[in-house]
Scaffold this motif. Structure first.
Motif, PDB file in Angstrom:
ATOM      1  N   SER A   2       0.830  -1.192   0.000  1.00  0.00           N
ATOM      2  CA  SER A   2       0.000   0.000   0.000  1.00  0.00           C
ATOM      3  C   SER A   2       0.871   1.250   0.000  1.00  0.00           C
ATOM      4  O   SER A   2       2.089   1.173   0.123  1.00  0.00           O
ATOM      5  N   ALA A   3       0.189   2.420  -0.132  1.00  0.00           N
ATOM      6  CA  ALA A   3       0.921   3.679  -0.163  1.00  0.00           C
ATOM      7  C   ALA A   3       1.769   3.823   1.090  1.00  0.00           C
ATOM      8  O   ALA A   3       1.322   3.548   2.208  1.00  0.00           O
ATOM      9  N   VAL A   4       3.008   4.255   0.892  1.00  0.00           N
ATOM     10  CA  VAL A   4       3.955   4.370   1.999  1.00  0.00           C
ATOM     11  C   VAL A   4       3.740   5.688   2.739  1.00  0.00           C
ATOM     12  O   VAL A   4       3.599   6.742   2.125  1.00  0.00           O
ATOM     13  N   SER A  95       5.889  -1.727  12.079  1.00  0.00           N
ATOM     14  CA  SER A  95       4.910  -1.467  11.024  1.00  0.00           C
ATOM     15  C   SER A  95       5.579  -0.848   9.801  1.00  0.00           C
ATOM     16  O   SER A  95       6.716  -0.365   9.869  1.00  0.00           O
ATOM     17  N   GLU A  96       4.836  -0.836   8.684  1.00  0.00           N
ATOM     18  CA  GLU A  96       5.369  -0.254   7.448  1.00  0.00           C
ATOM     19  C   GLU A  96       5.487   1.268   7.529  1.00  0.00           C
ATOM     20  O   GLU A  96       6.041   1.893   6.623  1.00  0.00           O
ATOM     21  N   ARG A 120      10.075  -2.491   3.671  1.00  0.00           N
ATOM     22  CA  ARG A 120      10.562  -1.103   3.784  1.00  0.00           C
ATOM     23  C   ARG A 120      11.848  -1.148   4.623  1.00  0.00           C
ATOM     24  O   ARG A 120      11.888  -0.737   5.774  1.00  0.00           O
ATOM     25  N   PHE A 121      12.872  -1.652   3.988  1.00  0.00           N
ATOM     26  CA  PHE A 121      14.136  -1.948   4.672  1.00  0.00           C
ATOM     27  C   PHE A 121      15.288  -1.427   3.812  1.00  0.00           C
ATOM     28  O   PHE A 121      15.235  -1.493   2.582  1.00  0.00           O
ATOM     29  N   ILE A 122      16.313  -0.919   4.441  1.00  0.00           N
ATOM     30  CA  ILE A 122      17.538  -0.504   3.749  1.00  0.00           C
ATOM     31  C   ILE A 122      18.718  -1.159   4.450  1.00  0.00           C
ATOM     32  O   ILE A 122      18.826  -1.121   5.682  1.00  0.00           O
ATOM     33  N   ARG A 123      19.567  -1.787   3.664  1.00  0.00           N
ATOM     34  CA  ARG A 123      20.783  -2.396   4.219  1.00  0.00           C
ATOM     35  C   ARG A 123      21.961  -1.473   3.956  1.00  0.00           C
ATOM     36  O   ARG A 123      22.152  -0.995   2.834  1.00  0.00           O
ATOM     37  N   VAL A 124      22.737  -1.213   4.984  1.00  0.00           N
ATOM     38  CA  VAL A 124      23.902  -0.325   4.872  1.00  0.00           C
ATOM     39  C   VAL A 124      25.144  -1.063   5.345  1.00  0.00           C
ATOM     40  O   VAL A 124      25.120  -1.746   6.375  1.00  0.00           O
ATOM     41  N   GLY A 144      10.400  -2.011  -0.747  1.00  0.00           N
ATOM     42  CA  GLY A 144       9.415  -1.098  -0.187  1.00  0.00           C
ATOM     43  C   GLY A 144       9.977   0.238   0.255  1.00  0.00           C
ATOM     44  O   GLY A 144       9.225   1.117   0.693  1.00  0.00           O
ATOM     45  N   ALA A 145      11.288   0.419   0.164  1.00  0.00           N
ATOM     46  CA  ALA A 145      11.909   1.688   0.563  1.00  0.00           C
ATOM     47  C   ALA A 145      11.833   2.679  -0.590  1.00  0.00           C
ATOM     48  O   ALA A 145      12.139   2.347  -1.729  1.00  0.00           O
TER      49      ALA A 145
END
Length: 275
Positions: A2-4, A95-96, A120-124, A144-145
């Protein structure tokens, strides 16, 4: 998906799950650079690390659940062997609406997203010079990011060095170069200093000259935009001292050894991430 829900850029809060050295380095850099005030950063710890974070104004909660509940951006900075349990325990509150970030070495986005229940995940992948504001961080965005999410994280990690975006499939090679690379440079500094001592310099002077020479050369490479081969040529006079030294390095396979080190570390990173 769904919309972020956008992260509120002007007021967002950051929470760290894990209060170790990397979390401290990032938090200190973010505060020192003015990207975020300490009042908008939270972590949780009940031991001596609590005092460390409180010393520069970071709020220290009693539990990780409290950290997540008060944060818009949640950064997982724990040991690889415990990250799964940490995420699964917090899953009900992940939650998202929250942007999740991992700086955990060797743990892939697909696993992180599966444990969290959304992408909605970012790996650094940062490295240890982040502790002195000279880190090299590479980031990869989960499906999702959003682009805006990426910009927020690039700015956060930009507070402790430079950041790049790359496909996650390149992360093992990133580990071999920038992740393990500081160790290669420490060996180089030590060897240069030993060479200075062998040539007659006092140990303290030799070590100071070696460290500053590496720092200065790296600064020239990043700030001039010149190819390192050109910079090497600029200091290598015909029949002079530098070409004599370069000749010895080439006879010993200096460049090939460094290349092999990066490839070996990247290979080991792949092996570890598959276990």
């Amino acid at each position: 998906m769904s919309a972020v829900t956008p992260i509120p850029v002007e007021t967002y809060k950051v929470g760290f799950i894990g209060a170790g050295k990397m979390a401290e380095s990032i938090a200190r850099g973010v505060v020192k650079s003015g990207v975020l005030p300490a009042s908008r950063i939270t972590t949780a710890h009940k031991g001596v690390r609590r005092t460390v974070f409180e010393s520069f104004g970071v709020d220290v909660a009693e539990t990780n659940n409290q950290v997540v509940e008060t944060s818009d951006v949640v950064i997982f900075s724990v040991k690889p062997q415990v990250v799964k349990d940490a995420i699964l325990q917090l899953r009900p509150v992940l939650s998202e609406k929250k942007l999740l970030v991992s700086v955990v070495a060797g743990v892939k986005l697909k696993d992180l997203q599966e444990w969290a229940g959304h992408d909605r995940f970012i790996r650094v992948m940062p490295n240890t010079p982040s502790a002195v504001g000279q880190g090299a961080s590479v980031m990869s965005l989960g499906a999702g990011a959003t682009q805006e999410d990426g910009e927020i994280i690039a700015k956060l990690f930009g507070a402790v060095g430079k950041t790049w975006k790359a496909d996650e499939k390149l992360f093992d090679a990133v580990t071999g170069l920038s992740g393990s690379g500081p160790a290669y440079i420490f060996l180089l500094i030590e060897a240069l200093a030993d060479g200075g001592v062998a040539a007659g310099l006092p140990r303290e002077l030799a070590l100071g000259l070696a460290s500053q020479t590496v720092l200065g050369a790296a600064s020239m490479a990043t700030e001039t935009g010149k190819h390192p081969g050109q910079l090497k040529d600029d200091v290598t006079s015909p029949g002079g001292t530098t070409i004599a030294g370069v000749h010895e390095l080439e006879k010993s396979g200096f460049r090939g050894i460094l290349m092999n080190a990066v490839v070996a570390a990247a290979k080991r990173s792949r092996e570890l991430s598959q276990n």
